[in-house]
Write a protein that holds these residues in place. Structure first.
Motif, PDB file in Angstrom:
ATOM      1  N   ASN A  77      51.591  28.950 -27.287  1.00 27.31           N
ATOM      2  CA  ASN A  77      51.287  27.644 -27.858  1.00 27.31           C
ATOM      3  C   ASN A  77      49.998  27.033 -27.315  1.00 27.31           C
ATOM      4  N   MET A  78      49.340  27.730 -26.426  1.00 23.24           N
ATOM      5  CA  MET A  78      48.149  27.182 -25.803  1.00 23.24           C
ATOM      6  C   MET A  78      46.928  27.393 -26.689  1.00 23.24           C
ATOM      7  N   PRO A  79      45.896  26.545 -26.534  1.00 24.15           N
ATOM      8  CA  PRO A  79      44.679  26.692 -27.332  1.00 24.15           C
ATOM      9  C   PRO A  79      44.033  28.055 -27.110  1.00 24.15           C
ATOM     10  N   LYS A  80      43.385  28.552 -28.134  1.00 28.16           N
ATOM     11  CA  LYS A  80      42.701  29.834 -28.070  1.00 28.16           C
ATOM     12  C   LYS A  80      41.227  29.615 -27.723  1.00 28.16           C
ATOM     13  N   PRO A  81      40.561  30.634 -27.160  1.00 26.00           N
ATOM     14  CA  PRO A  81      39.141  30.492 -26.843  1.00 26.00           C
ATOM     15  C   PRO A  81      38.322  30.190 -28.093  1.00 26.00           C
ATOM     16  N   ARG A  82      37.226  29.505 -27.912  1.00 22.36           N
ATOM     17  CA  ARG A  82      36.374  29.090 -29.023  1.00 22.36           C
ATOM     18  C   ARG A  82      35.505  30.236 -29.510  1.00 22.36           C
ATOM     19  N   ASP A  83      35.496  30.390 -30.783  1.00 24.47           N
ATOM     20  CA  ASP A  83      34.589  31.321 -31.435  1.00 24.47           C
ATOM     21  C   ASP A  83      33.323  30.518 -31.728  1.00 24.47           C
ATOM     22  N   ILE A  84      32.169  31.151 -31.731  1.00 24.81           N
ATOM     23  CA  ILE A  84      30.920  30.416 -31.950  1.00 24.81           C
ATOM     24  C   ILE A  84      30.897  29.733 -33.313  1.00 24.81           C
ATOM     25  N   ASN A  85      31.692  30.227 -34.268  1.00 24.40           N
ATOM     26  CA  ASN A  85      31.720  29.644 -35.613  1.00 24.40           C
ATOM     27  C   ASN A  85      32.895  28.718 -35.870  1.00 24.40           C
ATOM     28  N   ASP A 102      37.472  25.955 -19.148  1.00 26.25           N
ATOM     29  CA  ASP A 102      36.323  26.762 -18.729  1.00 26.25           C
ATOM     30  C   ASP A 102      35.973  27.795 -19.798  1.00 26.25           C
ATOM     31  N   GLU A 103      36.994  28.406 -20.393  1.00 24.57           N
ATOM     32  CA  GLU A 103      36.783  29.394 -21.444  1.00 24.57           C
ATOM     33  C   GLU A 103      36.155  28.747 -22.679  1.00 24.57           C
ATOM     34  N   LEU A 104      36.654  27.573 -23.039  1.00 19.10           N
ATOM     35  CA  LEU A 104      36.134  26.869 -24.210  1.00 19.10           C
ATOM     36  C   LEU A 104      34.709  26.367 -23.985  1.00 19.10           C
ATOM     37  N   ALA A 105      34.408  25.933 -22.782  1.00 17.86           N
ATOM     38  CA  ALA A 105      33.086  25.386 -22.474  1.00 17.86           C
ATOM     39  C   ALA A 105      32.029  26.464 -22.299  1.00 17.86           C
ATOM     40  N   GLU A 106      32.472  27.680 -22.034  1.00 15.02           N
ATOM     41  CA  GLU A 106      31.538  28.756 -21.722  1.00 15.02           C
ATOM     42  C   GLU A 106      30.471  28.959 -22.789  1.00 15.02           C
ATOM     43  N   ILE A 107      30.839  28.894 -24.048  1.00 17.72           N
ATOM     44  CA  ILE A 107      29.879  29.138 -25.120  1.00 17.72           C
ATOM     45  C   ILE A 107      28.759  28.096 -25.107  1.00 17.72           C
ATOM     46  N   TYR A 108      29.056  26.880 -24.657  1.00 17.04           N
ATOM     47  CA  TYR A 108      28.049  25.827 -24.624  1.00 17.04           C
ATOM     48  C   TYR A 108      27.180  25.902 -23.375  1.00 17.04           C
TER      49      TYR A 108
END
Length: 166
Positions: A77-85, A102-108
């Protein structure tokens, strides 16, 4: 002076603080303005890193980010990592943990000049290629360890160009 500053403080017999002062004095004598420019750039870089760190902490506080990682049982149920799109769209009421943030912020946080990576099948093997720019044009080359560490698998050339323009 040269004998003292070229040796470590322990080898020269000078206290560490005195050695640092003498080294600074000698560098300024030899290179003057370049030392000041370098120190100004280092200070600006450190200030920018501090601002990013403080901003990150404030965002975590505003979002109510929990320390650590999510428990194993509720991981589905946890959020998934962000895809660039794909923007991040958490399920309402779902906790966000530091490891996920940290995983979600990494792309930025990846530099805008990160290499463009793509996977390609060559024969029976999958190969990672990196876009290399040269005065005569661009070409795809085998990705090095550094490319793999710094690069991003962009979905399209346009996404890569947009990132570089940002």
């Amino acid at each position: 002076m040269q004998a003292i500053v070229e040796m470590s403080p322990m080898m020269s017999g000078v206290m560490e603080s005195d050695h640092a002062w003498l080294l600074d004095r000698e560098l300024r004598r030899l290179h003057g303005a370049a030392v000041d420019e370098t120190r100004d750039a280092e200070l600006a870089l450190q200030t920018a890193e501090n601002v990013v760190d403080l901003t990150r902490k404030e965002i975590c506080k505003d979002l109510g980010v929990l320390p650590g990682s999510p428990p194993k049982t509720g991981a589905a149920n946890m959020p998934k990592p962000r895809d660039i799109n794909r923007p991040f769209d958490p399920t309402p009421g779902t906790a966000l943990f530091q490891s996920q943030f940290d995983e979600l912020a990494e792309i930025y946080e990846i530099p805008h000049d990160a290499p463009y990576l793509k996977r390609s099948n060559e024969g029976m093997a999958e190969v990672v290629r990196v876009l290399k720019h040269a005065p005569g044009g661009s070409s795809w080359a085998a990705a090095t360890e550094d490319d793999l560490e710094r690069g991003i698998f962009y979905p399209t050339l346009e996404a890569y160009q947009d990132r570089r323009a940002a």
